[in-house]
Design an enzyme around this catalytic site. Structure first.
Site, PDB file in Angstrom:
ATOM      1  CB  ALA A  71      -2.255   1.331   1.477  1.00 57.56           C
TER       2      ALA A  71
ATOM      3  N   GLY B 295      -1.248  -3.715   1.532  1.00 56.64           N
ATOM      4  CA  GLY B 295      -1.491  -3.492   0.106  1.00 56.64           C
ATOM      5  C   GLY B 295      -0.363  -4.027  -0.764  1.00 56.64           C
TER       6      GLY B 295
ATOM      7  CD  GLU C  63      -4.873  -6.013   0.352  1.00 57.40           C
ATOM      8  OE1 GLU C  63      -4.405  -4.877   0.595  1.00 57.40           O
ATOM      9  OE2 GLU C  63      -6.050  -6.322   0.580  1.00 57.40           O
TER      10      GLU C  63
ATOM     11  CD  GLU D 175      -3.876  -4.938   5.477  1.00 57.11           C
ATOM     12  OE1 GLU D 175      -3.599  -5.997   6.070  1.00 57.11           O
ATOM     13  OE2 GLU D 175      -3.718  -4.782   4.247  1.00 57.11           O
TER      14      GLU D 175
HETATM   15  C1  HXC Z   1       3.748   4.878   5.135  1.00 55.68           C
HETATM   16  C2  HXC Z   1       5.586   3.663   5.726  1.00 55.68           C
HETATM   17  C3  HXC Z   1       4.885   2.456   5.574  1.00 55.68           C
HETATM   18  C4  HXC Z   1       3.528   2.528   5.135  1.00 55.68           C
HETATM   19  C5  HXC Z   1       6.878   1.983   6.201  1.00 55.68           C
HETATM   20  N1  HXC Z   1       6.814   3.316   6.115  1.00 55.68           N
HETATM   21  N2  HXC Z   1       5.717   1.428   5.875  1.00 55.68           N
HETATM   22  N3  HXC Z   1       5.019   4.852   5.511  1.00 55.68           N
HETATM   23  N4  HXC Z   1       3.012   3.764   4.940  1.00 55.68           N
HETATM   24  N5  HXC Z   1       2.802   1.447   4.928  1.00 55.68           N
HETATM   25  C6  HXC Z   1       7.858   4.288   6.394  1.00 55.68           C
HETATM   26  C7  HXC Z   1       8.111   4.439   7.885  1.00 55.68           C
HETATM   27  O1  HXC Z   1       7.187   5.329   8.458  1.00 55.68           O
HETATM   28  C8  HXC Z   1       9.510   4.984   7.885  1.00 55.68           C
HETATM   29  O2  HXC Z   1       9.468   6.361   7.565  1.00 55.68           O
HETATM   30  C9  HXC Z   1      10.166   4.282   6.690  1.00 55.68           C
HETATM   31  O3  HXC Z   1       9.101   3.823   5.872  1.00 55.68           O
HETATM   32  C10 HXC Z   1      10.985   3.060   7.125  1.00 55.68           C
HETATM   33  O4  HXC Z   1      10.155   2.244   7.928  1.00 55.68           O
HETATM   34  P1  HXC Z   1      10.591   1.767   9.394  1.00 55.68           P
HETATM   35  O5  HXC Z   1       9.330   1.405  10.098  1.00 55.68           O
HETATM   36  O6  HXC Z   1      11.491   2.749  10.036  1.00 55.68           O
HETATM   37  O7  HXC Z   1      11.437   0.465   9.016  1.00 55.68           O
HETATM   38  P2  HXC Z   1      11.606  -0.875   9.870  1.00 55.68           P
HETATM   39  O8  HXC Z   1      11.805  -0.575  11.324  1.00 55.68           O
HETATM   40  O9  HXC Z   1      12.635  -1.663   9.148  1.00 55.68           O
HETATM   41  O10 HXC Z   1      10.201  -1.623   9.750  1.00 55.68           O
HETATM   42  C11 HXC Z   1       9.759  -2.089   8.510  1.00 55.68           C
HETATM   43  C12 HXC Z   1       8.248  -2.462   8.596  1.00 55.68           C
HETATM   44  C13 HXC Z   1       7.466  -1.274   9.188  1.00 55.68           C
HETATM   45  C14 HXC Z   1       8.094  -3.705   9.497  1.00 55.68           C
HETATM   46  C15 HXC Z   1       7.793  -2.826   7.191  1.00 55.68           C
HETATM   47  O11 HXC Z   1       7.788  -0.106   8.439  1.00 55.68           O
HETATM   48  C16 HXC Z   1       5.990  -1.459   9.143  1.00 55.68           C
HETATM   49  O12 HXC Z   1       5.422  -2.154   9.981  1.00 55.68           O
HETATM   50  N6  HXC Z   1       5.356  -0.785   8.196  1.00 55.68           N
HETATM   51  C17 HXC Z   1       3.905  -0.756   8.111  1.00 55.68           C
HETATM   52  C18 HXC Z   1       3.404  -2.039   7.571  1.00 55.68           C
HETATM   53  C19 HXC Z   1       1.885  -1.999   7.467  1.00 55.68           C
HETATM   54  O13 HXC Z   1       1.188  -1.843   8.480  1.00 55.68           O
HETATM   55  N7  HXC Z   1       1.402  -2.152   6.249  1.00 55.68           N
HETATM   56  C20 HXC Z   1      -0.015  -2.158   5.998  1.00 55.68           C
HETATM   57  C21 HXC Z   1      -0.468  -0.774   5.738  1.00 55.68           C
HETATM   58  S1  HXC Z   1      -2.182  -0.664   5.634  1.00 55.68           S
HETATM   59  P3  HXC Z   1      10.047   7.467   8.599  1.00 55.68           P
HETATM   60  O14 HXC Z   1       9.725   8.742   7.897  1.00 55.68           O
HETATM   61  O15 HXC Z   1       9.354   7.238   9.883  1.00 55.68           O
HETATM   62  O16 HXC Z   1      11.508   7.133   8.681  1.00 55.68           O
HETATM   63  C22 HXC Z   1      -2.543  -1.211   4.127  1.00 55.68           C
HETATM   64  C23 HXC Z   1      -4.009  -1.117   3.883  1.00 55.68           C
HETATM   65  C24 HXC Z   1      -4.341  -1.840   2.665  1.00 55.68           C
HETATM   66  O17 HXC Z   1      -1.752  -1.584   3.347  1.00 55.68           O
HETATM   67  C25 HXC Z   1      -5.692  -1.463   2.292  1.00 55.68           C
HETATM   68  C26 HXC Z   1      -5.877  -1.513   0.856  1.00 55.68           C
HETATM   69  C27 HXC Z   1      -4.690  -1.377   0.041  1.00 55.68           C
END
Ligand code: HXC
Length: 256
Positions: free
Chosen positions: A65, A109, A112, A132
């Site tokens: 998400a 998400g 999911e 998360e």
């Molecule tokens: C918003 C996101 C994002 C996310 C990545 N980006 N994941 N933006 N929401 N979930 C954005 C980053 O901010 C970045 O933008 C760009 O995408 C590239 O990501 P990087 O982090 O620079 O890439 P990398 O170093 O290759 O790392 C990849 C990654 C990392 C390991 C996937 O991005 C990451 O950990 N993402 C978050 C994963 C996460 O926590 N997902 C769960 C979210 S909570 P900028 O502008 O900075 O370049 C969730 C809640 C669910 O899903 C609840 C119900 C649905």
């Protein structure tokens, strides 16, 4: 409606929906989810379509998400706004078979969403996870329920309590995915599968899908309701604020 964050196409009786927000690794924001719901509803009611494929990019099916969009949410608005609500449920109410073709990250998400589909085919580059916990919340779109049913309690606990990722080979061993294929073969192999399914009787497909889901989903709805009641109040807590701010500021969160 014209789509900005997904791309749709059809190949005979197979519809393909591609998540297309490369700048954020297909982070699932409200607009993307509402476009996805609209496309799924359209293909589900289109008599010429018999199977739907949902995919992302080589680098990410979806990295979760959208953390930037949700970081300032608070309870009780999370409940009143139906946050992670109806548009997320459409995949699970689609009558036609939906295959997830996953390459790269399927996190939070994104994982999911893949698990809501009927079959997951993974590229050997796929990485699944429910991270998360690292941003101060928990899975909120069925992850605690569907992951646990797919891979069992101990492994689901390990994944969700640590937020670690699982590679494609481990995901296949753990029964999270139907099959792993070389990344270059992901779409050809998925389309071959989709065409084979699309060649079957639509009514038999419907009844088979319903019956399998009946075995799988008994008591699932209750579990998902419980999860939702646990997930939504996390918004506005100091650790949710800290976890999401730390992600966006590219630093480690301080949960002390
Ligand atoms: C918003 C996101 C994002 C996310 C990545 N980006 N994941 N933006 N929401 N979930 C954005 C980053 O901010 C970045 O933008 C760009 O995408 C590239 O990501 P990087 O982090 O620079 O890439 P990398 O170093 O290759 O790392 C990849 C990654 C990392 C390991 C996937 O991005 C990451 O950990 N993402 C978050 C994963 C996460 O926590 N997902 C769960 C979210 S909570 P900028 O502008 O900075 O370049 C969730 C809640 C669910 O899903 C609840 C119900 C649905």
């Amino acid at each position: 409606m014209p789509y900005e964050m997904i791309v749709t196409e059809t190949d005979g009786a197979v519809a393909v929906i591609r998540l297309n927000r490369p700048e954020s690794l297909n982070a699932l924001c409200d607009q993307l989810m509402s476009e996805l719901a609209d496309a799924l509803r359209g293909f589900d009611s289109d008599k010429s379509i018999r199977c739907i494929v949902l995919t992302g990019s080589d680098r990410a099916f979806a990295a979760g998400a959208d953390i930037k969009e949700m970081q300032n949410r608070s309870w009780p608005e999370t409940g009143l706004d139906d946050f992670i609500g109806k548009s997320w449920e459409v995949v699970t109410t689609t009558l036609k078979p939906v295959i997830a073709a996953v390459s790269g990250y399927a996190l939070g998400g994104g994982c999911e969403l893949a698990m809501m589909c009927d079959i997951i085919i993974a590229a050997d580059t796929a990485k699944f996870g429910q991270p998360e916990i690292a941003i101060g919340v928990i899975p909120g779109a069925g992850g605690t329920q569907r992951l646990t049913r797919a891979i069992g309690k101990s492994k689901a606990m390990e994944m969700i309590l640590t937020g670690r990722m699982m590679d494609a080979e481990e995901a296949e061993r753990a029964n999270l995915v139907a099959r792993v294929v070389p990344a270059a073969d992901l779409m050809p192999e998925t389309m071959k599968l989709a065409r084979r399914i699309a060649g079957m009787s639509p009514v038999a497909l419907l009844q088979a899908k319903r019956s399998i889901n009946a075995a799988f989903e008994t008591m699932l709805a209750e579990g998902v309701r419980y999860e939702r009641a646990s997930f939504l109040p996390l918004f506005g807590t100091p650790h949710q604020r800290e976890g999401m701010a730390a992600f966006i500021e590219k630093r480690k969160p301080d949960f002390s």
